[in-house]
Design a protein around this motif. Structure first.
Motif, PDB file in Angstrom:
ATOM      1  N   ALA A   1       0.812  -1.219   0.000  1.00  0.00           N
ATOM      2  CA  ALA A   1       0.000   0.000   0.000  1.00  0.00           C
ATOM      3  C   ALA A   1       0.840   1.262   0.000  1.00  0.00           C
ATOM      4  O   ALA A   1       0.384   2.326  -0.436  1.00  0.00           O
ATOM      5  CB  ALA A   1      -0.934   0.000   1.211  1.00  0.00           C
ATOM      6  N   ALA A   2       2.093   1.176   0.474  1.00  0.00           N
ATOM      7  CA  ALA A   2       2.914   2.373   0.657  1.00  0.00           C
ATOM      8  C   ALA A   2       3.568   2.864  -0.629  1.00  0.00           C
ATOM      9  O   ALA A   2       3.985   4.023  -0.698  1.00  0.00           O
ATOM     10  CB  ALA A   2       3.999   2.097   1.694  1.00  0.00           C
ATOM     11  N   VAL A   3       3.662   2.022  -1.656  1.00  0.00           N
ATOM     12  CA  VAL A   3       4.432   2.399  -2.842  1.00  0.00           C
ATOM     13  C   VAL A   3       3.717   3.419  -3.722  1.00  0.00           C
ATOM     14  O   VAL A   3       4.302   4.457  -4.067  1.00  0.00           O
ATOM     15  CB  VAL A   3       4.831   1.145  -3.641  1.00  0.00           C
ATOM     16  N   PRO A   4       2.467   3.201  -4.150  1.00  0.00           N
ATOM     17  CA  PRO A   4       1.841   4.180  -5.056  1.00  0.00           C
ATOM     18  C   PRO A   4       1.765   5.607  -4.491  1.00  0.00           C
ATOM     19  O   PRO A   4       1.971   6.564  -5.263  1.00  0.00           O
ATOM     20  CB  PRO A   4       0.445   3.582  -5.287  1.00  0.00           C
ATOM     21  N   PRO A   5       1.510   5.823  -3.187  1.00  0.00           N
ATOM     22  CA  PRO A   5       1.519   7.201  -2.694  1.00  0.00           C
ATOM     23  C   PRO A   5       2.864   7.916  -2.859  1.00  0.00           C
ATOM     24  O   PRO A   5       2.904   9.146  -2.903  1.00  0.00           O
ATOM     25  CB  PRO A   5       1.163   7.039  -1.212  1.00  0.00           C
ATOM     26  N   LEU A   6       3.977   7.152  -2.962  1.00  0.00           N
ATOM     27  CA  LEU A   6       5.265   7.791  -3.226  1.00  0.00           C
ATOM     28  C   LEU A   6       5.302   8.410  -4.619  1.00  0.00           C
ATOM     29  O   LEU A   6       5.990   9.414  -4.846  1.00  0.00           O
ATOM     30  CB  LEU A   6       6.402   6.779  -3.063  1.00  0.00           C
ATOM     31  N   THR A   7       4.571   7.819  -5.553  1.00  0.00           N
ATOM     32  CA  THR A   7       4.456   8.430  -6.877  1.00  0.00           C
ATOM     33  C   THR A   7       3.782   9.787  -6.769  1.00  0.00           C
ATOM     34  O   THR A   7       4.213  10.763  -7.399  1.00  0.00           O
ATOM     35  CB  THR A   7       3.675   7.512  -7.828  1.00  0.00           C
ATOM     36  N   ALA A   8       2.730   9.860  -5.967  1.00  0.00           N
ATOM     37  CA  ALA A   8       2.048  11.146  -5.766  1.00  0.00           C
ATOM     38  C   ALA A   8       2.962  12.149  -5.098  1.00  0.00           C
ATOM     39  O   ALA A   8       3.025  13.321  -5.492  1.00  0.00           O
ATOM     40  CB  ALA A   8       0.783  10.934  -4.934  1.00  0.00           C
ATOM     41  N   LEU A   9       3.692  11.715  -4.073  1.00  0.00           N
ATOM     42  CA  LEU A   9       4.571  12.621  -3.335  1.00  0.00           C
ATOM     43  C   LEU A   9       5.621  13.246  -4.247  1.00  0.00           C
ATOM     44  O   LEU A   9       5.934  14.436  -4.141  1.00  0.00           O
ATOM     45  CB  LEU A   9       5.248  11.864  -2.193  1.00  0.00           C
ATOM     46  N   MET A  10       6.174  12.439  -5.164  1.00  0.00           N
ATOM     47  CA  MET A  10       7.257  12.913  -6.022  1.00  0.00           C
ATOM     48  C   MET A  10       6.766  13.349  -7.398  1.00  0.00           C
ATOM     49  O   MET A  10       7.584  13.561  -8.313  1.00  0.00           O
ATOM     50  CB  MET A  10       8.319  11.828  -6.164  1.00  0.00           C
ATOM     51  N   ALA A  11       5.472  13.538  -7.547  1.00  0.00           N
ATOM     52  CA  ALA A  11       4.923  13.910  -8.852  1.00  0.00           C
ATOM     53  C   ALA A  11       5.480  15.220  -9.404  1.00  0.00           C
ATOM     54  O   ALA A  11       5.640  15.345 -10.622  1.00  0.00           O
ATOM     55  CB  ALA A  11       3.397  13.974  -8.771  1.00  0.00           C
ATOM     56  N   PRO A  12       5.805  16.227  -8.583  1.00  0.00           N
ATOM     57  CA  PRO A  12       6.375  17.452  -9.171  1.00  0.00           C
ATOM     58  C   PRO A  12       7.777  17.271  -9.718  1.00  0.00           C
ATOM     59  O   PRO A  12       8.230  18.076 -10.536  1.00  0.00           O
ATOM     60  CB  PRO A  12       6.375  18.445  -7.990  1.00  0.00           C
ATOM     61  N   GLY A  13       8.505  16.244  -9.239  1.00  0.00           N
ATOM     62  CA  GLY A  13       9.852  16.006  -9.709  1.00  0.00           C
ATOM     63  C   GLY A  13      10.762  17.194  -9.446  1.00  0.00           C
ATOM     64  O   GLY A  13      10.584  17.930  -8.471  1.00  0.00           O
ATOM     65  N   PRO A  14      11.741  17.426 -10.324  1.00  0.00           N
ATOM     66  CA  PRO A  14      12.672  18.538 -10.125  1.00  0.00           C
ATOM     67  C   PRO A  14      12.167  19.856 -10.704  1.00  0.00           C
ATOM     68  O   PRO A  14      12.941  20.800 -10.859  1.00  0.00           O
ATOM     69  CB  PRO A  14      13.919  18.060 -10.889  1.00  0.00           C
TER      70      PRO A  14
ATOM     71  N   PRO B   1      10.511   5.748  -9.386  1.00  0.00           N
ATOM     72  CA  PRO B   1      10.713   5.552 -10.835  1.00  0.00           C
ATOM     73  C   PRO B   1       9.444   5.818 -11.632  1.00  0.00           C
ATOM     74  O   PRO B   1       9.500   6.356 -12.740  1.00  0.00           O
ATOM     75  CB  PRO B   1      11.129   4.077 -10.931  1.00  0.00           C
ATOM     76  N   GLU B   2       8.296   5.445 -11.064  1.00  0.00           N
ATOM     77  CA  GLU B   2       7.031   5.677 -11.746  1.00  0.00           C
ATOM     78  C   GLU B   2       6.774   7.173 -11.919  1.00  0.00           C
ATOM     79  O   GLU B   2       6.339   7.627 -12.989  1.00  0.00           O
ATOM     80  CB  GLU B   2       5.889   5.021 -10.962  1.00  0.00           C
ATOM     81  N   ALA B   3       7.040   7.959 -10.858  1.00  0.00           N
ATOM     82  CA  ALA B   3       6.842   9.408 -10.939  1.00  0.00           C
ATOM     83  C   ALA B   3       7.781  10.024 -11.969  1.00  0.00           C
ATOM     84  O   ALA B   3       7.377  10.870 -12.785  1.00  0.00           O
ATOM     85  CB  ALA B   3       7.056  10.042  -9.566  1.00  0.00           C
ATOM     86  N   THR B   4       9.043   9.622 -11.931  1.00  0.00           N
ATOM     87  CA  THR B   4      10.015  10.173 -12.874  1.00  0.00           C
ATOM     88  C   THR B   4       9.664   9.793 -14.306  1.00  0.00           C
ATOM     89  O   THR B   4       9.760  10.619 -15.224  1.00  0.00           O
ATOM     90  CB  THR B   4      11.428   9.676 -12.524  1.00  0.00           C
ATOM     91  N   PHE B   5       9.241   8.553 -14.498  1.00  0.00           N
ATOM     92  CA  PHE B   5       8.944   8.117 -15.861  1.00  0.00           C
ATOM     93  C   PHE B   5       7.795   8.923 -16.453  1.00  0.00           C
ATOM     94  O   PHE B   5       7.883   9.406 -17.595  1.00  0.00           O
ATOM     95  CB  PHE B   5       8.609   6.627 -15.896  1.00  0.00           C
ATOM     96  N   LEU B   6       6.708   9.086 -15.708  1.00  0.00           N
ATOM     97  CA  LEU B   6       5.579   9.811 -16.284  1.00  0.00           C
ATOM     98  C   LEU B   6       5.943  11.281 -16.532  1.00  0.00           C
ATOM     99  O   LEU B   6       5.526  11.877 -17.530  1.00  0.00           O
ATOM    100  CB  LEU B   6       4.335   9.671 -15.402  1.00  0.00           C
ATOM    101  N   LEU B   7       6.718  11.880 -15.625  1.00  0.00           N
ATOM    102  CA  LEU B   7       7.128  13.268 -15.813  1.00  0.00           C
ATOM    103  C   LEU B   7       8.032  13.433 -17.027  1.00  0.00           C
ATOM    104  O   LEU B   7       7.863  14.361 -17.838  1.00  0.00           O
ATOM    105  CB  LEU B   7       7.877  13.761 -14.577  1.00  0.00           C
ATOM    106  N   GLU B   8       9.017  12.547 -17.158  1.00  0.00           N
ATOM    107  CA  GLU B   8       9.980  12.687 -18.246  1.00  0.00           C
ATOM    108  C   GLU B   8       9.379  12.345 -19.604  1.00  0.00           C
ATOM    109  O   GLU B   8       9.783  12.906 -20.627  1.00  0.00           O
ATOM    110  CB  GLU B   8      11.224  11.849 -17.950  1.00  0.00           C
TER     111      GLU B   8
ATOM    112  N   VAL C   1      14.567  13.722  -9.497  1.00  0.00           N
ATOM    113  CA  VAL C   1      14.896  13.902  -8.085  1.00  0.00           C
ATOM    114  C   VAL C   1      14.157  12.792  -7.359  1.00  0.00           C
ATOM    115  O   VAL C   1      13.037  12.440  -7.722  1.00  0.00           O
ATOM    116  CB  VAL C   1      14.505  15.295  -7.551  1.00  0.00           C
ATOM    117  N   GLU C   2      14.805  12.198  -6.374  1.00  0.00           N
ATOM    118  CA  GLU C   2      14.161  11.107  -5.644  1.00  0.00           C
ATOM    119  C   GLU C   2      14.230  11.361  -4.151  1.00  0.00           C
ATOM    120  O   GLU C   2      15.053  12.134  -3.669  1.00  0.00           O
ATOM    121  CB  GLU C   2      14.821   9.768  -5.980  1.00  0.00           C
ATOM    122  N   ILE C   3      13.356  10.704  -3.445  1.00  0.00           N
ATOM    123  CA  ILE C   3      13.328  10.803  -1.993  1.00  0.00           C
ATOM    124  C   ILE C   3      14.070   9.604  -1.424  1.00  0.00           C
ATOM    125  O   ILE C   3      13.770   8.460  -1.746  1.00  0.00           O
ATOM    126  CB  ILE C   3      11.879  10.892  -1.465  1.00  0.00           C
TER     127      ILE C   3
END
Length: 777
Positions: free
Chosen positions: A330-343, A372-379, A460-462
């Motif tokens: 359950a903890a992994v997908p919310p990390l995508t939301a947290l890092m959605a703004p990226g750099p 990685p999911e957040a970075t991939f969608l952003l890039e 950028v990663e956490i």
């Protein structure tokens, strides 16, 4: 303590890994190598159905088979232990307890149904075939978007739908940003399911000594102390009578930061039978029942101006949870939301995350875990913006990157970035790649019919997981430094490395900070009876958090050593400085003592300062005030064979910023491995299930492609350095950087070579060939 300026001898040096000699000569001891006299062997019967009710289990023949000692099937498991961890961790989360064996319904192909314990592996496996299970098949739901629809077949009859949880995050004025935009650019982006695939499969062995009532478990795990706590709770054995040992661990990648059914069953059966029990997965076991990674579908809308400036972002994440909650599912997908703004300077943002149950293996942490999911969608969106607006992808990134004067910077999702110079990292990567020159060369080659492309990825990663409040508890780390009477140093580390090299980096820190030789430092870890309680190794936290606990203990030891030195040298404590590996009187360097001389006095104890305890040891717990945020820019150049669709990586450049570097050799090794895994996802790796039956079609390495050396070029690595203020080492972490940066860089390069707007990974030759054929009409 007064400390004179030091020139590090070991910190920052390319010191060879101290772990390697025993590993490359075959002298490393893994769980399956641990000798256990009289050990029994466990084998697991797994479901052949993706979804079915268990009508009946007949294990009578298996119980009578030669060499069989015990069989546990279905609901009988309730007599052995409690349900697995993985309960609700957020408001509104739907949860149904899971037992180590399916008790009434199987929910994915590979779900454990029964176990056999026998005198040999062969006898246990033979007996599995004698167990007769009557199933009543039910409709399986495999497609995560269909699973989320009303009326879809339910994975759990107890629940009203397959939506496990929904989270929303909003920052700024999103609607105003979209009204002000010149263009709304949208895309549906798939981040396919992959297998973590550590070289050593999951493995566990257990021995129970009934008279003292003590359980010892050997496990290939990333967090021995947490595993001990869960074993204690599930088996009802006091935690101080449970010992977990993690010897060599042949890779984990997040998948071994879990508590699996086999872990609990092996230990529980050792307790019940009074004999050692061991279980080692084969590759098919791990493909079918170890957690998978990624598996998201992201719907992205970007509000942009004509020059590519991002005004706002809307993101809908549909995350495939699989059939059950593992500990970290359950903890992994919310990390995508947290890092959605990226750099990037994205101040107006709305994110919805839907975790959806399907009849597949549970997903959980895999190298990067949500980032990685957040970075991939952003890039991908950066390149799509450039494509739609006919802009240069590098300039789109440059226009939106956060400037260096904004740090510490709080994003609209609540993350506070510690430090960075994203522009400098981009500039360095583009220069090393000769970005402008390659673009000119690309046009010349395309005129000759050659398909080449270049892809960028800024991330950028956490890392440095992390503050306990931000982690839902347990974000600290512990370390003990013990200076022996002869001056040798023993470090007891709470973290449990499995390839990160802390036996080397921790020794480097100790050697410089205490003035001892590298070979005089021993680093011990992975044994809950010997080392202080530690949270574990994951989330690039080993050095940033565990290393800081070590530094804190070193400082305590040095302060005590300073007081002893002052007493022995008949000087004021404030006049003692530590310089060139000696505690000496300021201005009188000939009057000094080494740490070995001080340790001898500390244990002799006949001439110590009044009130000072003998010995020279200290234990510290470090609670970080924030996460750390490494960043980087990766550049990939590829060529596509127009006749076959085969992709060849021509060059790969990575510029990463992980803060202060303790061991350049280890940093480069981590980045190399990460790039290989990330590139593999872009080009070949994919877990495939039959869309109707839910059968796993990629259940072995005959069907699931992984890269070899011939698939990858030599990597060109460089770095920028912006130390973090979060810890005194200035280190941010690097274990996941390569994986996070590489997947979008490679995918963007392939898509650029093909000259199209977007296509989903993986870019295997057949898919690329079909894209080319479609483009030709």
């Amino acid at each position: 303590m007064a400390v004179a300026p030091q020139v590090p001898k070991f910190i920052g040096a390319r010191v060879r890994r101290r772990e390697d000699p025993r590993l490359i000569t075959g002298r490393g001891v893994y769980v399956d190598d641990v000798p256990l006299a009289g050990a029994l062997y466990m084998a697991v019967l797994r479901s052949p159905h993706a979804h079915a009710r268990i009508v009946a289990i007949d294990a009578a023949a298996a119980r009578q088979a030669p060499g069989v000692v015990a069989v546990v099937a279905g609901a009988e498991v309730r007599e052995l232990c409690g349900p697995l961890p993985g309960g609700p961790s957020m408001p509104g989360q739907k949860y149904v307890p899971r037992w180590p064996l399916a008790t009434d319904v199987v929910r994915f192909v590979g779900d454990p149904v029964a176990v056999v314990v026998a005198e040999s592996r062969a006898a246990a496996r033979d007996a599995l075939e004698l167990i007769r299970v009557e199933y009543e098949p039910r409709p399986a739901v495999v497609d995560v978007e269909k699973a989320a629809e009303p009326g879809a077949p339910r994975v759990y009859e107890e629940l009203d739908d397959n939506i496990g949880y929904v989270t929303t995050t909003t920052g700024g004025d999103v609607e105003a940003a979209f009204r002000a935009a010149d263009r709304i650019i949208s895309a549906r982006i798939v981040n396919q399911r992959v297998v973590p695939l550590p070289m050593e499969p999951r493995c566990v062995a257990a021995e129970y000594r009934g008279v003292p009532g003590e359980l010892t478990v050997w496990a290939s795990s990333q967090f021995p102390h947490q595993l001990r706590t869960h074993l204690s709770r599930l088996l009802g054995i006091p935690e101080n009578r449970v010992r977990v040992i993690t010897p060599e661990v042949g890779g984990g990648f997040g998948a071994k930061a879990e508590v699996y059914p086999e872990d609990i069953l092996t230990a529980a059966l050792a307790v019940r039978l009074g004999r050692p029990v061991r279980w080692t997965a084969d590759r098919r076991d791990d493909m079918a029942a170890m957690v998978h990674g990624r598996d998201q579908i992201d719907y992205v809308d970007m509000a942009v101006t004509k020059d590519g400036t991002i005004l706002g972002m809307k993101l809908k994440v549909i995350a495939d949870l699989g059939a059950y909650y593992q500990l970290n599912t359950a903890a992994v997908p919310p990390l995508t939301a947290l890092m959605a703004p990226g750099p990037y300077r994205i101040r107006n943002l709305a994110v919805e995350v839907r975790g959806v149950f399907t009849n597949k293996v549970p997903t959980a942490a895999y190298r990067g875990a949500g980032r990685p999911e957040a970075t991939f969608l952003l890039e991908r969106m950066m390149d799509i913006i450039a494509y739609d607006l006919q802009l240069d992808p590098a300039e789109v990134r440059r226009r939106n990157l956060l400037p260096p004067d904004v740090f510490p910077y709080t994003t609209p999702t609540g993350a506070t970035y510690d430090s960075g110079n994203y522009q400098a990292t981009l500039d360095k990567a583009l220069a090393l790649a000769d970005y402008a020159g390659f673009q000119r060369e690309r046009e010349r080659l395309r005129a000759q019919g050659r398909l080449v492309g270049i892809g960028l990825s800024a991330y950028v990663e956490i890392c440095g997981m992390g503050p306990s409040k931000g982690m839902g508890g347990g974000g600290w780390e512990a370390a003990t430094v013990n200076i022996e009477k002869t001056g040798k140093v023993t470090v007891l580390a709470g973290i449990s490395p499995h390839g990160q090299g802390q036996e080397t980096t921790f020794a480097q820190i100790v050697a410089d900070e205490l003035g001892v030789d590298l070979d005089d430092v021993q680093v011990l870890h992975g044994d809950t009876a010997r080392v202080p309680y530690g949270v574990g190794t994951y989330g690039s936290r080993g050095l940033a958090v565990g290393g800081t606990a070590l530094v804190m203990s070193i400082e305590k030891v040095r302060e005590k050593a300073r007081r002893i030195a002052a007493h022995l040298l008949e000087a004021a404590p404030d006049d003692i400085v530590f310089e060139n590996g000696r505690f000496q009187v300021r201005g009188v360097p000939e009057r000094g003592l080494t740490i070995a001389q001080i340790a001898d006095a500390a244990y002799d104890a006949r001439n110590l300062p009044p009130g000072l305890e003998p010995g020279l040891t200290a234990t510290s717990f470090f609670e970080p005030p924030n996460f750390t945020y490494p960043h980087g820019v990766h550049v990939c150049m590829v060529e596509v064979d127009p006749g076959t669709g085969k992709v060849t990586i021509l060059r790969y450049i990575a510029v990463d910023d992980c803060g202060r570097v303790i061991s350049p050799l280890l940093v480069h090794g981590q980045i190399h491995g990460g790039i290989a895994q990330g590139a593999a996802q872009a080009l070949m790796e994919e877990v495939v299930y039959d869309p109707d039956s839910g059968q796993l079609l990629t259940g072995s390495l005959m069907d699931y492609a992984v890269p070899t050396a011939v698939d990858l070029p030599s990597f060109e690595l460089a770095e920028t350095v912006t130390p973090t203020p979060v810890n005194p080492l200035g280190a941010k972490g690097v274990g996941e950087a390569g994986t996070i940066g590489s997947t979008p860089a490679v995918a963007n390069a392939v898509i650029h070579a093909l000259g199209i707007r977007h296509a989903d990974m993986p870019f295997r030759p057949e898919k690329v060939w079909r894209i080319l054929q479609a483009a030709r009409g």
